[in-house]
Design an enzyme around this catalytic site. Structure first.
Site, PDB file in Angstrom:
ATOM      1  N   HIS A 154       0.808  -1.229   0.000  1.00 33.45           N
ATOM      2  CA  HIS A 154       0.000   0.000   0.000  1.00 33.45           C
ATOM      3  C   HIS A 154       0.835   1.269   0.000  1.00 33.45           C
ATOM      4  O   HIS A 154       0.339   2.341  -0.332  1.00 33.45           O
ATOM      5  CB  HIS A 154      -0.912   0.017   1.231  1.00 33.45           C
ATOM      6  CG  HIS A 154      -2.055  -0.944   1.102  1.00 33.45           C
ATOM      7  ND1 HIS A 154      -3.313  -0.556   0.730  1.00 33.45           N
ATOM      8  CD2 HIS A 154      -2.118  -2.289   1.255  1.00 33.45           C
ATOM      9  CE1 HIS A 154      -4.110  -1.609   0.670  1.00 33.45           C
ATOM     10  NE2 HIS A 154      -3.406  -2.679   0.995  1.00 33.45           N
ATOM     11  N   ASP A 361       3.678   9.386  -0.568  1.00 34.12           N
ATOM     12  CA  ASP A 361       2.457   8.648  -0.210  1.00 34.12           C
ATOM     13  C   ASP A 361       2.193   7.574  -1.256  1.00 34.12           C
ATOM     14  O   ASP A 361       2.339   7.837  -2.452  1.00 34.12           O
ATOM     15  CB  ASP A 361       1.260   9.618  -0.174  1.00 34.12           C
ATOM     16  CG  ASP A 361       0.290   9.305   0.961  1.00 34.12           C
ATOM     17  OD1 ASP A 361       0.151   8.118   1.308  1.00 34.12           O
ATOM     18  OD2 ASP A 361      -0.330  10.248   1.475  1.00 34.12           O
TER      19      ASP A 361
HETATM   20  C1  GDG Z   1      -2.121   3.844   3.430  1.00 39.48           C
HETATM   21  C2  GDG Z   1      -1.095   4.544   2.517  1.00 39.48           C
HETATM   22  C3  GDG Z   1      -2.788   4.549   0.674  1.00 39.48           C
HETATM   23  C4  GDG Z   1      -8.407  10.705   7.932  1.00 39.48           C
HETATM   24  N1  GDG Z   1      -8.711  11.364   9.065  1.00 39.48           N
HETATM   25  C5  GDG Z   1      -9.882  10.847   9.493  1.00 39.48           C
HETATM   26  C6  GDG Z   1     -10.282   9.862   8.593  1.00 39.48           C
HETATM   27  N2  GDG Z   1      -9.366   9.798   7.651  1.00 39.48           N
HETATM   28  C7  GDG Z   1      -9.446   8.865   6.520  1.00 39.48           C
HETATM   29  C8  GDG Z   1      -9.394   9.540   5.185  1.00 39.48           C
HETATM   30  C9  GDG Z   1      -8.960   8.385   4.289  1.00 39.48           C
HETATM   31  C10 GDG Z   1      -8.074   7.557   5.222  1.00 39.48           C
HETATM   32  O1  GDG Z   1      -8.373   7.960   6.542  1.00 39.48           O
HETATM   33  C11 GDG Z   1      -6.589   7.828   4.982  1.00 39.48           C
HETATM   34  O2  GDG Z   1      -6.207   7.188   3.810  1.00 39.48           O
HETATM   35  P1  GDG Z   1      -4.865   7.589   3.050  1.00 39.48           P
HETATM   36  O3  GDG Z   1      -4.862   6.865   1.769  1.00 39.48           O
HETATM   37  O4  GDG Z   1      -4.822   9.054   2.858  1.00 39.48           O
HETATM   38  O5  GDG Z   1      -3.642   7.237   3.996  1.00 39.48           O
HETATM   39  P2  GDG Z   1      -3.020   6.063   4.950  1.00 39.48           P
HETATM   40  O6  GDG Z   1      -3.812   5.871   6.172  1.00 39.48           O
HETATM   41  O7  GDG Z   1      -1.603   6.474   5.166  1.00 39.48           O
HETATM   42  O8  GDG Z   1      -3.058   4.710   4.077  1.00 39.48           O
HETATM   43  C12 GDG Z   1      -1.806   5.403   1.460  1.00 39.48           C
HETATM   44  C13 GDG Z   1      -3.695   3.747   1.598  1.00 39.48           C
HETATM   45  O9  GDG Z   1      -2.934   3.002   2.558  1.00 39.48           O
HETATM   46  C14 GDG Z   1      -4.575   2.777   0.835  1.00 39.48           C
HETATM   47  O10 GDG Z   1      -3.800   1.918   0.026  1.00 39.48           O
HETATM   48  O11 GDG Z   1      -3.587   5.413  -0.131  1.00 39.48           O
HETATM   49  O12 GDG Z   1      -0.850   5.964   0.574  1.00 39.48           O
HETATM   50  O13 GDG Z   1      -0.198   5.348   3.275  1.00 39.48           O
HETATM   51  O14 GDG Z   1     -10.050   7.586   3.942  1.00 39.48           O
HETATM   52  O15 GDG Z   1     -10.640  10.110   4.887  1.00 39.48           O
HETATM   53  N3  GDG Z   1     -11.428   9.173   8.697  1.00 39.48           N
HETATM   54  C15 GDG Z   1     -12.226   9.437   9.766  1.00 39.48           C
HETATM   55  N4  GDG Z   1     -11.876  10.387  10.705  1.00 39.48           N
HETATM   56  C16 GDG Z   1     -10.735  11.104  10.611  1.00 39.48           C
HETATM   57  O16 GDG Z   1     -10.453  11.958  11.456  1.00 39.48           O
HETATM   58  N5  GDG Z   1     -13.388   8.794   9.899  1.00 39.48           N
END
Ligand code: GDG
Length: 456
Positions: A154, A361
């Site tokens: 990921h 990322d």
């Molecule tokens: C890894 C990889 C890759 C954020 N704050 C809150 C909240 N979020 C949600 C967002 C989004 C998710 O969390 C974060 O997803 P990301 O993709 O931005 O990042 P990582 O957690 O680092 O995930 C990344 C991913 O895996 C999938 O393959 O894209 O590159 O690092 O959905 O909206 N959700 C809630 N409250 C918050 O305060 N409910």
């Protein structure tokens, strides 16, 4: 039809439907009744491994094992998040390496395999997720499992010049070659992996595969996505809620700049705050006219670097507000609590600008969620880091190098002043990749590629 077995470090809490984003949402479409999801329970204490606890929800079985406090420290805090996470995000300076942590990582992977093997049936398809579990295929093969084994990475992969800084880089690369298929978010990460396989592990590399010791491993690109239609619907519904009405009222007509991330150093939060500060200093026409809301949900607080980041952010956000606030205007609102997903969706829709500037990322789903949540008649503008995997398909965002706070400031200035026709044109161009490269398609493409591979 073969049964699907998902393996990941964390297993979603059974029955918690709206759990914070992530894997559970992405894999929902693949989780047909009969599927099994295996991983760590999230509990520490007692002994590692043993017979997994089984629970069922909507026909899916969730099997979890506990980790001892010592294994949690060595495997999760130590090697996974203190060694692998920084190196895969190009932060060699933050990487800590200890043989003891590596030993914990390897032994927890052995324990995962030992506890999973009795649950496996010969014709299962096993799909392993992420950097916590790179050695798992090797362990499952040693334990006699011969069915298809896929792995999805990921987070970013890195070129050999970077990866070799990690003492067991060659060993870990060889371990990935024990899978039948390894998948990455972008073409660049897939190429970085094949370069490592060639240079560090001595594998023979072709277009979409690597071969080591006569075993062929497929290498593919599977950009993860979101359920864009459902997220857009959630954003529309949220627009009518009291929470969004209160937020709108509190803005008094000012433009909202918004972002929500885990409080993680890969997300470039201090640079982003500095970029916002440069906007206010260099383009004073935005003073009192824009408000920036940053939600930074606390994460991995067992790891010292994350605690240090929290202190750094407390200081940086305080500095901006101390310097620019007025009696009736605060430029920056900063929250380190987790906000419910529908509220996040509503805030994305309310925002004029989505500011998503990770230093590095794998994909970044926040960028895709921002696009999905917009009002097609009057969409906001996405300012996005070039170093997010999402930039590969979202090239009509205002792309910035997050290491240059002035570039962030200039992009914010451009976004806040953008003509509606231009923001509509840019949003239209981003809509297709977000609504087409969905979570469901990601799952279907990965599983189709895995089942196309010749049987062992
Ligand atoms: C890894 C990889 C890759 C954020 N704050 C809150 C909240 N979020 C949600 C967002 C989004 C998710 O969390 C974060 O997803 P990301 O993709 O931005 O990042 P990582 O957690 O680092 O995930 C990344 C991913 O895996 C999938 O393959 O894209 O590159 O690092 O959905 O909206 N959700 C809630 N409250 C918050 O305060 N409910």
């Amino acid at each position: 039809m073969a049964r699907l077995v998902i393996v990941s470090n964390r297993v979603p809490s059974v029955g918690r439907k709206g759990a914070a984003g992530g894997l559970a949402v992405a894999l929902r479409s693949a989780l047909r009744p009969g599927a099994l999801w295996f991983g760590w329970s999230g509990h520490t204490g007692g002994e590692t491994g043993g017979k997994p606890k089984l629970r069922e929800a909507n026909g899916v079985t969730f099997a979890t094992l506990d980790l001892s406090a010592e294994d949690h420290r060595r495997f999760y805090v130590g090697f996974a998040n203190g060694t692998l996470w920084p190196i895969f995000h190009l932060r060699t300076g933050l990487m800590r390496f200890a043989r003891e942590a590596l030993a914990g990582y390897l032994s927890v992977n052995k324990a995962f395999a030992a506890s999973l093997l009795p649950l496996l049936q010969p014709d299962d398809i096993v799909w392993v997720h992420d950097y916590h579990l790179m050695p798992l295929a090797q362990e499952l093969r040693l334990g006699g499992f011969n069915g298809p084994l896929g792995y999805f990475h990921h987070i970013p992969f890195v070129p050999p010049a970077v990866f070799q800084v990690l003492p067991p880089a060659a060993e870990l690369t060889r371990m990935l070659c024990a899978f039948d298929l390894v998948g990455f978010q972008t073409r660049r990460f897939a190429r970085d992996f094949t370069d490592c396989a060639r240079e560090l592990a001595g594998a023979a590399v072709e277009d979409e595969a690597v071969t080591l010791n006569g075993r062929r491993t497929g290498v593919g690109v599977f950009p993860i996505g979101i359920d864009a239609t459902a997220f857009a619907r959630m954003a529309v519904r949220a627009a009518d809620t009291d929470y969004i009405a209160r937020t709108r009222a509190s803005l008094s007509g000012r433009a909202l700049i918004f972002s929500a991330d885990r409080l993680d150093y890969s997300k470039g939060l201090p640079n982003r705050i500095e970029g916002f500060g440069r906007l206010l200093a260099r383009f004073p026409q935005h003073l009192r006219k824009a408000s920036f809301l940053q939600i930074a949900a606390r994460s991995r607080e067992e790891v010292e670097e994350y605690r240090a980041l929290r202190r750094e952010m407390d200081q940086a956000t305080g500095d901006i507000n101390g310097r620019f606030s007025d009696f009736d205007w605060v430029p920056l609102r900063y929250m380190t609590t987790t906000v419910q997903r529908p509220r996040i969706a509503g805030l994305f829709r309310l925002a004029r600008v989505g500011l998503v500037t990770p230093l590095q990322d794998g994909m970044n789903l926040v960028a895709k969620e921002f696009v999905a949540a917009q009002d097609p008649a009057d969409p906001g503008v996405l300012v996005l880091s070039r170093f997010a995997g999402a930039a590969e398909s979202l090239s009509e965002a205002l792309l910035v190098n997050p290491y240059d706070p002035d570039e962030i400031a200039e992009a914010l200035h451009a976004a806040l002043g953008m003509a509606p026709e231009e923001s509509r044109r840019r949003w239209e161009a981003m809509r297709a990749p977000v609504f087409e490269q969905t979570a469901a398609r990601y799952c279907a493409d990965f599983l189709a590629a895995l089942s196309r591979l010749p049987a062992r």
